[in-house]
Design a protein around this motif. Structure first.
Motif, PDB file in Angstrom:
ATOM      1  N   GLY A  80      22.699  47.479 -56.795  1.00 10.75           N
ATOM      2  CA  GLY A  80      20.908  47.147 -56.970  1.00 10.75           C
ATOM      3  C   GLY A  80      20.835  46.684 -56.201  1.00 10.75           C
ATOM      4  N   LEU A  81      21.257  45.448 -55.125  1.00 13.90           N
ATOM      5  CA  LEU A  81      20.604  45.426 -54.555  1.00 13.90           C
ATOM      6  C   LEU A  81      20.385  45.953 -52.998  1.00 13.90           C
ATOM      7  N   TYR A  82      21.355  46.891 -53.063  1.00  7.10           N
ATOM      8  CA  TYR A  82      20.992  47.937 -51.857  1.00  7.10           C
ATOM      9  C   TYR A  82      19.367  48.417 -51.994  1.00  7.10           C
ATOM     10  N   ASN A  83      19.341  49.012 -53.376  1.00  7.71           N
ATOM     11  CA  ASN A  83      18.756  49.204 -53.880  1.00  7.71           C
ATOM     12  C   ASN A  83      17.049  49.149 -53.363  1.00  7.71           C
ATOM     13  N   ALA A  84      17.009  47.500 -53.849  1.00  4.63           N
ATOM     14  CA  ALA A  84      15.924  46.329 -53.799  1.00  4.63           C
ATOM     15  C   ALA A  84      15.427  46.869 -52.229  1.00  4.63           C
ATOM     16  N   LYS A  85      16.874  46.768 -52.034  1.00  3.96           N
ATOM     17  CA  LYS A  85      16.012  46.606 -50.000  1.00  3.96           C
ATOM     18  C   LYS A  85      15.923  48.006 -49.750  1.00  3.96           C
ATOM     19  N   LYS A  86      16.459  49.275 -50.140  1.00  2.00           N
ATOM     20  CA  LYS A  86      15.442  50.408 -49.495  1.00  2.00           C
ATOM     21  C   LYS A  86      14.112  50.927 -49.945  1.00  2.00           C
ATOM     22  N   GLU A  87      13.841  50.160 -51.278  1.00  2.00           N
ATOM     23  CA  GLU A  87      12.362  50.353 -51.948  1.00  2.00           C
ATOM     24  C   GLU A  87      11.709  48.939 -51.415  1.00  2.00           C
ATOM     25  N   ARG A  88      12.010  48.177 -50.624  1.00  2.00           N
ATOM     26  CA  ARG A  88      11.408  46.922 -50.581  1.00  2.00           C
ATOM     27  C   ARG A  88      11.109  45.790 -50.928  1.00  2.00           C
ATOM     28  N   THR A  89      12.106  45.584 -51.803  1.00  2.00           N
ATOM     29  CA  THR A  89      11.484  44.792 -53.023  1.00  2.00           C
ATOM     30  C   THR A  89      12.189  43.810 -52.785  1.00  2.00           C
ATOM     31  N   VAL A 131      15.713  41.420 -49.246  1.00  2.00           N
ATOM     32  CA  VAL A 131      16.858  40.745 -50.279  1.00  2.00           C
ATOM     33  C   VAL A 131      17.307  39.513 -49.503  1.00  2.00           C
ATOM     34  N   CYS A 132      17.555  38.538 -50.576  1.00  5.01           N
ATOM     35  CA  CYS A 132      17.922  37.785 -49.210  1.00  5.01           C
ATOM     36  C   CYS A 132      19.469  36.491 -50.624  1.00  5.01           C
ATOM     37  N   ARG A 133      19.891  35.978 -50.168  1.00  2.22           N
ATOM     38  CA  ARG A 133      21.719  36.022 -50.844  1.00  2.22           C
ATOM     39  C   ARG A 133      21.058  34.350 -50.729  1.00  2.22           C
ATOM     40  N   ILE A 134      21.533  34.017 -52.065  1.00  3.66           N
ATOM     41  CA  ILE A 134      22.259  32.301 -51.635  1.00  3.66           C
ATOM     42  C   ILE A 134      23.420  32.284 -51.943  1.00  3.66           C
ATOM     43  N   GLU A 135      24.537  31.281 -51.508  1.00  7.42           N
ATOM     44  CA  GLU A 135      25.250  31.152 -52.137  1.00  7.42           C
ATOM     45  C   GLU A 135      25.742  29.437 -51.757  1.00  7.42           C
ATOM     46  N   LEU A 136      25.939  29.285 -53.464  1.00 13.57           N
ATOM     47  CA  LEU A 136      26.106  27.674 -54.137  1.00 13.57           C
ATOM     48  C   LEU A 136      28.082  27.681 -54.220  1.00 13.57           C
ATOM     49  N   PRO A 137      28.483  27.303 -53.749  1.00 11.29           N
ATOM     50  CA  PRO A 137      29.641  26.450 -54.213  1.00 11.29           C
ATOM     51  C   PRO A 137      30.576  26.234 -55.147  1.00 11.29           C
ATOM     52  N   GLY A 138      31.188  26.694 -56.121  1.00 12.09           N
ATOM     53  CA  GLY A 138      31.446  25.752 -57.387  1.00 12.09           C
ATOM     54  C   GLY A 138      31.734  24.242 -57.033  1.00 12.09           C
ATOM     55  N   ASP A 139      32.211  23.315 -55.837  1.00 16.09           N
ATOM     56  CA  ASP A 139      32.221  21.921 -55.804  1.00 16.09           C
ATOM     57  C   ASP A 139      30.627  21.339 -55.407  1.00 16.09           C
ATOM     58  N   ILE A 140      29.659  22.184 -54.730  1.00 19.43           N
ATOM     59  CA  ILE A 140      28.375  21.588 -53.803  1.00 19.43           C
ATOM     60  C   ILE A 140      27.537  22.071 -55.639  1.00 19.43           C
ATOM     61  N   ALA A 141      28.208  22.573 -56.274  1.00 23.90           N
ATOM     62  CA  ALA A 141      26.694  23.119 -56.956  1.00 23.90           C
ATOM     63  C   ALA A 141      26.651  22.042 -57.894  1.00 23.90           C
ATOM     64  N   GLN A 142      27.470  21.099 -58.424  1.00 16.83           N
ATOM     65  CA  GLN A 142      27.694  19.788 -58.965  1.00 16.83           C
ATOM     66  C   GLN A 142      27.896  18.222 -58.792  1.00 16.83           C
ATOM     67  N   MET A 143      26.936  18.472 -57.718  1.00 17.81           N
ATOM     68  CA  MET A 143      27.199  17.532 -56.904  1.00 17.81           C
ATOM     69  C   MET A 143      25.791  16.345 -56.913  1.00 17.81           C
ATOM     70  N   LYS A 144      25.307  15.602 -56.155  1.00 19.49           N
ATOM     71  CA  LYS A 144      23.870  14.932 -56.187  1.00 19.49           C
ATOM     72  C   LYS A 144      23.208  15.390 -55.520  1.00 19.49           C
ATOM     73  N   ALA A 145      21.835  15.751 -55.283  1.00 23.77           N
ATOM     74  CA  ALA A 145      20.834  16.871 -55.281  1.00 23.77           C
ATOM     75  C   ALA A 145      20.266  15.390 -54.087  1.00 23.77           C
ATOM     76  N   LYS A 146      19.985  16.132 -53.155  1.00 26.74           N
ATOM     77  CA  LYS A 146      19.414  15.488 -51.674  1.00 26.74           C
ATOM     78  C   LYS A 146      18.203  15.605 -51.010  1.00 26.74           C
ATOM     79  N   ASN A 147      17.907  15.501 -50.275  1.00 25.06           N
ATOM     80  CA  ASN A 147      16.679  15.597 -50.036  1.00 25.06           C
ATOM     81  C   ASN A 147      14.816  16.386 -50.794  1.00 25.06           C
ATOM     82  N   HIS A 148      14.733  15.705 -52.016  1.00 30.58           N
ATOM     83  CA  HIS A 148      14.296  16.138 -52.678  1.00 30.58           C
ATOM     84  C   HIS A 148      12.139  16.597 -51.925  1.00 30.58           C
ATOM     85  N   ASP A 149      12.200  15.227 -50.861  1.00 33.92           N
ATOM     86  CA  ASP A 149      10.774  15.152 -50.224  1.00 33.92           C
ATOM     87  C   ASP A 149      10.740  16.403 -49.874  1.00 33.92           C
TER      88      ASP A 149
END
Length: 579
Positions: free
Chosen positions: A82-91, A152-170
């Motif tokens: 499905g992501l290749y489809n989005a890439k080829k359709e420029r979505t 298409v862009c991807r966000i990779e979020l490891p399971g341990d970092i996903a639960q850590m306290k967020a930083k750089n809100h500003d």
């Protein structure tokens, strides 16, 4: 606030309302964050691939980016098609994937996959989060690139970092969305004007890049007496009833559309990277205009390439070109196009009551019944032939599919994404039985979300387009390989909690389509159609004649040798042709 909650907050701020995916381990912190709010809906699907097609539909139709999500390696891999489809359709689509905890990366850990390497070709940018401090920076960068590059862009979020306290809100801010115009240099525009003024006849091949420039292209066509041929993706921009449109070219095109491209003195290619070089002229002068300079001259030699957006560039050409007086070329092709449409109306007449039924009748009935702002998701294969030739995507209608990637199983999941985004519009999906079998597990997702999508399944128990490809290659169709073992799709729809009807007689087609239109549930029309319809390209050369002829000779020989399926195929093709 943890990193998952921060990511969700960013998506909320950018107008995201749905995330399609399958929950699991590394993704669970994000799913938990979604459960604590009511702005973004988690849309659980039965297969991640269907989720990525649904996200594609929202990116294509919503003036925003679509979002899909999966857990670690195996789940993430399901997103690819499905992501290749989005890439080829420029979505623009954002894919969120989990990853194993950072301490285990590179150790061949359970379910670990090198997702950065795997997704490298499909994604223009990958936000690989390795600390809470960098998370907002790379997440925002991924969204910026997806929006402004239509990719298409991807966000990779490891399971341990996903639960850590967020930083750089500003650091978090509203994403910049470019609305800038790009126009070629003046000397290039003067050269284009001179070429246009010198040409006796001009043809226009218009693609999806003309979506925001329809009026400018129509005005240029009127001024130059230039027939407009469109790509499949542009079928809902330059529909059959639009002035000076003469149809489609390519493998599923029509004669007038093909001749407008081949027989003109000068061809203007506007906003299209049309892939079929065999359907482009060899000796005609060509001016190509595209927002992406790498497309200029990509498919055939050109005399002049103009890097610019279609709206601004065509507006400039309009101001400086000279009106053409002779409309003989245009009138001839428009007449041929009208004759072709009239022939199609005859082919789609319900009085043609051969059984199994002619698929064209269903396509025409849906065209005549659907609302003026309906959305159509078209699957790959013969469904695209019936839709493009026997339907008119005029008024405010939209049509989407896998027109560049050419993947099966885009129809149903795209309909789900479209209907969730546009709750007030009709959504119709035209799919083949092979494609529906690939994706039908998520019909229950449409039921669960109370989506009144209307699905027509062209049930011919065969991979119909593959059969056409075999015949054009000079091969006798392998009936065992082509066969699709179907059950009653209407009964399946009811079993899932939706509704449906099986249609085997021509007199029942119109009533079935009307029933689908009125339904408040997901609805399946199980259209039992013939697999013997012939669909020929507008250009038939020696190779095509040779291939088709050799195929038929081989079919007859196999039939004489006792292959019953070959006899049945020949008989049905003859009956379909003469009915």
């Amino acid at each position: 606030m943890n990193v998952s909650e921060q990511l969700l907050s960013i998506l909320q701020n950018e107008g995201v309302r749905h995330i399609f995916g399958v929950a699991g381990d590394a993704l669970n912190p994000l799913v938990d964050a979604i459960a604590k709010q009511d702005v973004v809906q988690w849309v659980g699907v039965n297969h991640e691939g269907n989720g990525s097609y649904a996200a594609f539909a929202q990116g294509e139709l919503g003036n925003n980016f679509g979002v899909c999500a999966s857990t670690v390696g195996p789940g993430a891999l399901h997103l690819i098609n499905g992501l290749y489809n989005a890439k080829k359709e420029r979505t623009p689509v954002i894919a969120i994937t989990g990853q194993v905890p950072v301490e285990f990366l590179g150790t061949n850990y359970h379910q670990e996959a090198d997702l950065q390497k795997i997704f490298d070709d499909v994604c223009e940018y990958q936000a690989i989060v390795r600390s809470p401090e960098e998370a907002p920076r790379v997440i925002l960068r991924a969204i910026k690139i997806a929006i402004n590059h239509n990719c298409v862009c991807r966000i990779e979020l490891p399971g341990d970092i996903a639960q850590m306290k967020a930083k750089n809100h500003d650091y978090i801010h509203k994403i910049f969305r470019s609305k800038s115009n790009i126009i070629p240099q003046n000397d290039e525009l003067i050269e284009a004007v001179n070429l246009i003024n010198e040409a006796s006849t001009v043809g226009i091949l218009a693609g999806a890049g003309c979506r925001d420039a329809k009026q400018e292209v129509l005005a240029l066509s009127k001024k130059l007496k230039a027939p407009i041929t469109h790509s499949l993706r542009a079928s809902d921009i330059f529909d059959h009833s639009t002035q000076n449109v003469v149809g489609l070219t390519g493998l599923i095109g029509n004669p007038s559309g093909y001749k407008a491209v081949i027989d003109c003195d000068l061809l203007l290619m506007l906003g299209t990277d049309f892939p079929y070089s065999d359907f482009l002229p060899e000796n005609t002068k060509i001016i190509q205009v595209d927002i992406r300079p790498e497309n200029l001259g990509n498919r055939c030699p050109i005399n002049l390439g103009l890097h610019g957006d279609i709206k601004s560039t065509v507006a400039s050409l309009l101001l400086n070109t000279t009106d053409k007086e002779d409309d003989t070329f245009l009138k001839k092709l428009k007449q041929q196009f009208e004759e072709w449409k009239e022939g199609n109306r005859d082919k789609a007449d319900p009085s043609r009551d051969m059984e199994p039924l002619h698929p064209q009748i269903f396509a025409k009935a849906i065209n005549d019944t659907a609302s003026d702002d309906a959305i159509f998701t078209i699957d790959t294969g013969t469904a695209a032939i019936w839709a493009s030739n026997f339907m008119n995507f005029d008024a405010e209608r939209r049509v989407i599919g896998s027109f560049n990637h050419g993947s099966m199983a885009v129809g149903l999941p795209s309909a789900i994404g479209a209907q969730l985004l546009h709750t007030d519009r009709e959504v119709w999906s035209l799919v083949g039985d092979g494609a529906f079998n690939m994706s039908l597990q998520d019909f229950s997702t449409a039921v669960h979300n109370n989506l009144p999508v209307k699905i027509i399944v062209f049930n011919n128990s065969q991979l119909g387009f593959v059969k056409i490809e075999m015949e054009e290659a000079g091969l006798a169709p392998n009936m065992d390989a082509l066969k699709v073992n179907n059950f009653n799709f209407a009964e399946y729809a009811k079993l899932c909690g939706g509704d449906g009807i099986r249609v085997e007689k021509a007199k029942d087609i119109l009533a079935a389509v009307a029933l689908a239109k009125k339904s408040s549930k997901p609805f399946v029309i199980d259209a039992v159609v013939t697999n013997a319809e012939l669909s020929l390209p507008p250009k038939i050369g020696f190779d095509e004649v040779k291939g088709f002829g050799m195929s038929k000779i081989k079919e007859v020989l196999r039939a004489f040798n006792g292959e019953k399926e070959q006899w049945e195929n020949i008989k049905e093709e003859v009956e379909a042709y003469f009915d």
